[in-house]
Design an enzyme around this catalytic site. Structure first.
Site, PDB file in Angstrom:
ATOM      1  N   GLU A  15      56.733  55.871  63.209  1.00 33.12           N
ATOM      2  CA  GLU A  15      57.627  54.919  63.438  1.00 33.12           C
ATOM      3  C   GLU A  15      57.683  53.809  62.500  1.00 33.12           C
ATOM      4  O   GLU A  15      58.366  52.579  62.817  1.00 33.12           O
ATOM      5  CB  GLU A  15      57.345  54.566  64.863  1.00 33.12           C
ATOM      6  CG  GLU A  15      57.852  55.348  65.835  1.00 33.12           C
ATOM      7  CD  GLU A  15      57.681  54.998  67.437  1.00 33.12           C
ATOM      8  OE1 GLU A  15      58.822  54.387  67.845  1.00 33.12           O
ATOM      9  OE2 GLU A  15      56.599  54.955  67.757  1.00 33.12           O
ATOM     10  N   SER A 174      59.636  57.122  69.525  1.00 32.15           N
ATOM     11  CA  SER A 174      61.210  57.510  68.782  1.00 32.15           C
ATOM     12  C   SER A 174      61.167  59.178  68.866  1.00 32.15           C
ATOM     13  O   SER A 174      61.813  59.516  67.972  1.00 32.15           O
ATOM     14  CB  SER A 174      60.884  57.116  67.429  1.00 32.15           C
ATOM     15  OG  SER A 174      61.052  55.549  67.436  1.00 32.15           O
ATOM     16  N   TYR A 245      68.883  57.006  66.224  1.00 30.27           N
ATOM     17  CA  TYR A 245      68.735  56.164  64.902  1.00 30.27           C
ATOM     18  C   TYR A 245      70.004  56.106  64.344  1.00 30.27           C
ATOM     19  O   TYR A 245      70.263  55.727  63.115  1.00 30.27           O
ATOM     20  CB  TYR A 245      67.454  55.941  64.111  1.00 30.27           C
ATOM     21  CG  TYR A 245      66.330  55.614  65.300  1.00 30.27           C
ATOM     22  CD1 TYR A 245      66.193  54.000  65.318  1.00 30.27           C
ATOM     23  CD2 TYR A 245      65.463  56.518  65.289  1.00 30.27           C
ATOM     24  CE1 TYR A 245      65.339  53.872  66.308  1.00 30.27           C
ATOM     25  CE2 TYR A 245      64.315  55.892  66.134  1.00 30.27           C
ATOM     26  CZ  TYR A 245      64.170  54.797  66.710  1.00 30.27           C
ATOM     27  OH  TYR A 245      63.145  54.272  67.414  1.00 30.27           O
ATOM     28  N   ARG A 284      59.170  47.724  77.845  1.00 30.70           N
ATOM     29  CA  ARG A 284      60.475  48.613  78.156  1.00 30.70           C
ATOM     30  C   ARG A 284      60.090  49.706  78.966  1.00 30.70           C
ATOM     31  O   ARG A 284      59.398  50.734  78.180  1.00 30.70           O
ATOM     32  CB  ARG A 284      61.358  48.898  76.860  1.00 30.70           C
ATOM     33  CG  ARG A 284      62.672  49.173  77.347  1.00 30.70           C
ATOM     34  CD  ARG A 284      63.463  49.903  76.021  1.00 30.70           C
ATOM     35  NE  ARG A 284      63.227  51.249  75.926  1.00 30.70           N
ATOM     36  CZ  ARG A 284      62.857  51.929  74.811  1.00 30.70           C
ATOM     37  NH1 ARG A 284      62.794  51.170  73.748  1.00 30.70           N
ATOM     38  NH2 ARG A 284      62.251  53.191  74.882  1.00 30.70           N
ATOM     39  N   ASP A 286      61.040  53.195  80.935  1.00 35.55           N
ATOM     40  CA  ASP A 286      62.314  54.025  80.727  1.00 35.55           C
ATOM     41  C   ASP A 286      62.388  55.002  81.916  1.00 35.55           C
ATOM     42  O   ASP A 286      60.960  55.455  82.245  1.00 35.55           O
ATOM     43  CB  ASP A 286      62.138  55.101  79.475  1.00 35.55           C
ATOM     44  CG  ASP A 286      62.209  54.157  78.126  1.00 35.55           C
ATOM     45  OD1 ASP A 286      62.450  53.000  78.248  1.00 35.55           O
ATOM     46  OD2 ASP A 286      61.761  54.769  77.122  1.00 35.55           O
ATOM     47  N   GLU A 300      58.311  56.956  80.879  1.00 33.98           N
ATOM     48  CA  GLU A 300      57.419  56.275  80.201  1.00 33.98           C
ATOM     49  C   GLU A 300      57.521  54.804  79.950  1.00 33.98           C
ATOM     50  O   GLU A 300      58.260  54.172  80.402  1.00 33.98           O
ATOM     51  CB  GLU A 300      57.412  56.728  78.766  1.00 33.98           C
ATOM     52  CG  GLU A 300      58.745  56.481  77.876  1.00 33.98           C
ATOM     53  CD  GLU A 300      58.568  56.349  76.543  1.00 33.98           C
ATOM     54  OE1 GLU A 300      57.499  56.250  76.019  1.00 33.98           O
ATOM     55  OE2 GLU A 300      59.541  56.368  75.760  1.00 33.98           O
ATOM     56  N   ASN A 302      56.922  51.756  77.192  1.00 37.76           N
ATOM     57  CA  ASN A 302      56.651  51.340  75.768  1.00 37.76           C
ATOM     58  C   ASN A 302      56.375  49.940  75.759  1.00 37.76           C
ATOM     59  O   ASN A 302      57.011  48.914  75.988  1.00 37.76           O
ATOM     60  CB  ASN A 302      57.918  51.577  74.994  1.00 37.76           C
ATOM     61  CG  ASN A 302      58.392  52.976  74.839  1.00 37.76           C
ATOM     62  OD1 ASN A 302      57.958  53.696  74.103  1.00 37.76           O
ATOM     63  ND2 ASN A 302      59.538  53.388  75.488  1.00 37.76           N
ATOM     64  N   GLY A 306      61.550  49.041  70.457  1.00 37.05           N
ATOM     65  CA  GLY A 306      62.486  49.030  69.354  1.00 37.05           C
ATOM     66  C   GLY A 306      63.092  47.367  69.549  1.00 37.05           C
ATOM     67  O   GLY A 306      62.980  46.824  70.576  1.00 37.05           O
TER      68      GLY A 306
HETATM   69  P1  ATP Z   1      60.569  56.096  72.795  1.00 35.37           P
HETATM   70  O1  ATP Z   1      61.270  56.016  71.657  1.00 35.37           O
HETATM   71  O2  ATP Z   1      61.348  55.440  73.884  1.00 35.37           O
HETATM   72  O3  ATP Z   1      59.138  55.615  72.658  1.00 35.37           O
HETATM   73  P2  ATP Z   1      59.448  58.683  73.072  1.00 35.37           P
HETATM   74  O4  ATP Z   1      59.143  59.371  71.885  1.00 35.37           O
HETATM   75  O5  ATP Z   1      58.010  58.054  73.813  1.00 35.37           O
HETATM   76  O6  ATP Z   1      60.552  57.532  73.184  1.00 35.37           O
HETATM   77  P3  ATP Z   1      60.238  60.073  75.535  1.00 35.37           P
HETATM   78  O7  ATP Z   1      60.903  58.902  75.842  1.00 35.37           O
HETATM   79  O8  ATP Z   1      59.221  60.461  76.360  1.00 35.37           O
HETATM   80  O9  ATP Z   1      59.930  59.767  73.838  1.00 35.37           O
HETATM   81  O10 ATP Z   1      61.293  61.363  75.606  1.00 35.37           O
HETATM   82  C1  ATP Z   1      62.500  61.259  74.609  1.00 35.37           C
HETATM   83  C2  ATP Z   1      63.522  61.900  75.190  1.00 35.37           C
HETATM   84  O11 ATP Z   1      63.688  63.058  75.509  1.00 35.37           O
HETATM   85  C3  ATP Z   1      64.121  61.001  76.452  1.00 35.37           C
HETATM   86  O12 ATP Z   1      64.701  59.934  76.187  1.00 35.37           O
HETATM   87  C4  ATP Z   1      64.850  62.320  77.001  1.00 35.37           C
HETATM   88  O13 ATP Z   1      66.257  62.126  76.446  1.00 35.37           O
HETATM   89  C5  ATP Z   1      64.238  63.410  76.694  1.00 35.37           C
HETATM   90  N1  ATP Z   1      63.065  63.717  77.767  1.00 35.37           N
HETATM   91  C6  ATP Z   1      61.893  63.627  77.643  1.00 35.37           C
HETATM   92  N2  ATP Z   1      61.141  64.029  78.647  1.00 35.37           N
HETATM   93  C7  ATP Z   1      62.093  64.456  79.507  1.00 35.37           C
HETATM   94  C8  ATP Z   1      61.941  65.439  80.800  1.00 35.37           C
HETATM   95  N3  ATP Z   1      60.757  65.526  81.273  1.00 35.37           N
HETATM   96  N4  ATP Z   1      63.190  65.853  81.337  1.00 35.37           N
HETATM   97  C9  ATP Z   1      64.360  65.612  80.818  1.00 35.37           C
HETATM   98  N5  ATP Z   1      64.486  64.836  79.569  1.00 35.37           N
HETATM   99  C10 ATP Z   1      63.384  64.608  78.993  1.00 35.37           C
HETATM  100 MG    MG Z   2      58.051  55.916  74.290  1.00 38.43          MG
HETATM  101 MG    MG Z   3      61.424  56.817  75.542  1.00 38.77          MG
HETATM  102 MG    MG Z   4      58.043  53.903  71.860  1.00 44.23          MG
END
Ligand code: ATP
Ligand code: MG
Ligand code: MG
Ligand code: MG
Length: 339
Positions: A15, A174, A245, A284, A286, A300, A302, A306
């Site tokens: 990231e 991300s 993005y 944040r 989610d 999750e 964060n 962002g």
């Molecule tokens: P961020 O950029 O918010 O830190 P991240 O890389 O930590 O994101 P997650 O938020 O865990 O990733 O997952 C990314 C996306 O994948 C979610 O926003 C959602 O669209 C999808 N997703 C992840 N896990 C699941 C799940 N268990 N069921 C349905 N969709 C999911």
């Molecule tokens: Mg995340």
């Molecule tokens: Mg996320």
């Molecule tokens: Mg993040």
């Protein structure tokens, strides 16, 4: 007296570029009558760049190499009133930089070592939040050595969750390295991708229906407040890197069109999570809201979300009446607060 602020950006994670975009926004917004801000970009190799190279990286949006070893440079952080570690992902959002700053005795924006490291790791987060009574999808952990030595055991663990399922590096953001696995024959590729980025991988059951994705901002230390709830809508299998993005791929809805009772549940669960994880400053949180069943599942947390002027977190607080520049000022204030 103006406060001297060191703004750290870039970093070693996937990231890096996202962090530099956020940093440009924050640099433009910290009021100059109150703050003297010095940016330092951290290269993808983890070295701290001197001023001219930092400037170049902020303009180009990337720094692959260059700079000095962090331990040579950290002494130069002395004399600052606070550090704003605007870093996402491993070696920045995960407690490492927070540990360095804690040792150096310099206040900083955001969560400390414990809150940062536990929130960064999706498995640790799930374990802590389960014990706090927060609903989440079913999940399993796999570690790299197991995948190398007993891949069938990992495949069997995935099958317990059913398909489709999600495979994610436990410590990233991300959506880097995340796959939605529709059928068993896609599983190995997804695991190889995730294990290429992390030693720990989380397998997650998919929600029972395609979920609505709602997010809420938390601001504060020991008396945190929740922002209005926002929703992301997009036309893709899931919210992947490109959708996140690429301009125009996703739309933000603030406040999310939710029954007030659901929005209140989101805010309450986010505040519970923030406290359970020992977060500070900002986060944040989610969620997945499954409209068909009324389920609200925490996805999750964060701890350094962002932070461009158009990012969800600042937009959520703007809807609560706090401008971007008031928000960053408040965050520095929270870093300096006695706890
Ligand atoms: P961020 O950029 O918010 O830190 P991240 O890389 O930590 O994101 P997650 O938020 O865990 O990733 O997952 C990314 C996306 O994948 C979610 O926003 C959602 O669209 C999808 N997703 C992840 N896990 C699941 C799940 N268990 N069921 C349905 N969709 C999911
Ligand atoms: Mg995340
Ligand atoms: Mg996320
Ligand atoms: Mg993040």
């Amino acid at each position: 007296m103006k406060k001297r602020i060191l703004l750290l950006a870039g970093g070693q994670s996937g990231e890096h570029e996202v962090s530099l975009m956020s940093a440009r926004s924050v640099l433009g917004a910290l009021p100059r009558d109150q703050f003297d801000v010095t940016p330092v970009v951290i290269s993808k190799q983890g070295r701290w760049l001197p001023p001219t190279e930092t400037q170049r990286a902020l303009e180009s949006g990337e720094a692959a190499t260059g700079g000095d070893l962090v331990l040579h440079r950290v002494a130069s952080a002395e004399g600052y009133d606070a550090v704003f570690p605007l870093l996402h992902g491993p070696m920045g959002e995960d407690g490492t930089v927070q540990g360095l700053l804690t040792l150096a005795g310099i206040p900083f924006v955001g969560s400390g070592v414990l809150g940062s490291s536990v929130s960064m790791d999706k498995v640790m987060t799930k374990q802590v939040l389960a014990s706090a009574g927060i609903a989440q999808v079913e999940w399993r952990l796999a570690v790299r050595r197991e995948w190398q030595q007993t891949p069938d055991a990992v495949r069997a663990r995935a099958a317990e969750l059913g398909f489709p399922l999600f495979v994610k590096p436990a410590n990233l953001g991300s959506s880097v390295g995340i796959s939605k696995v529709g059928t068993p024959d896609e599983l190995d590729g997804a695991l190889n991708l995730a294990f290429g980025l992390d030693r720990r991988v989380i397998l997650e059951a998919m929600t029972s229906h395609k979920p609505r994705e709602v997010e809420v901002g938390i601001l504060g230390n020991d008396a945190p407040i929740a922002s209005p709830v926002g929703e992301l809508r997009f036309d893709a299998e899931f919210y992947d890197y490109e959708t996140k993005y690429t301009e125009g791929r996703a739309t933000m809805h603030i406040p999310a069109p939710l029954p007030p009772e659901v929005a209140a549940r989101v805010q309450a669960a986010a505040l519970t999570a923030f406290r359970a994880l020992d977060c500070a400053g900002l986060a944040r949180v989610d969620f997945f809201y499954v409209e068909e069943t009324g389920e609200l599942l925490l996805n999750e947390v964060n701890t350094m979300p962002g932070f461009t002027t158009t990012s969800m977190y600042p937009k959520l607080f703007e809807a609560a009446g706090l401008s971007y520049s008031e928000l960053v000022t408040r965050l520095v204030g929270l870093a300096l607060e006695e706890r």
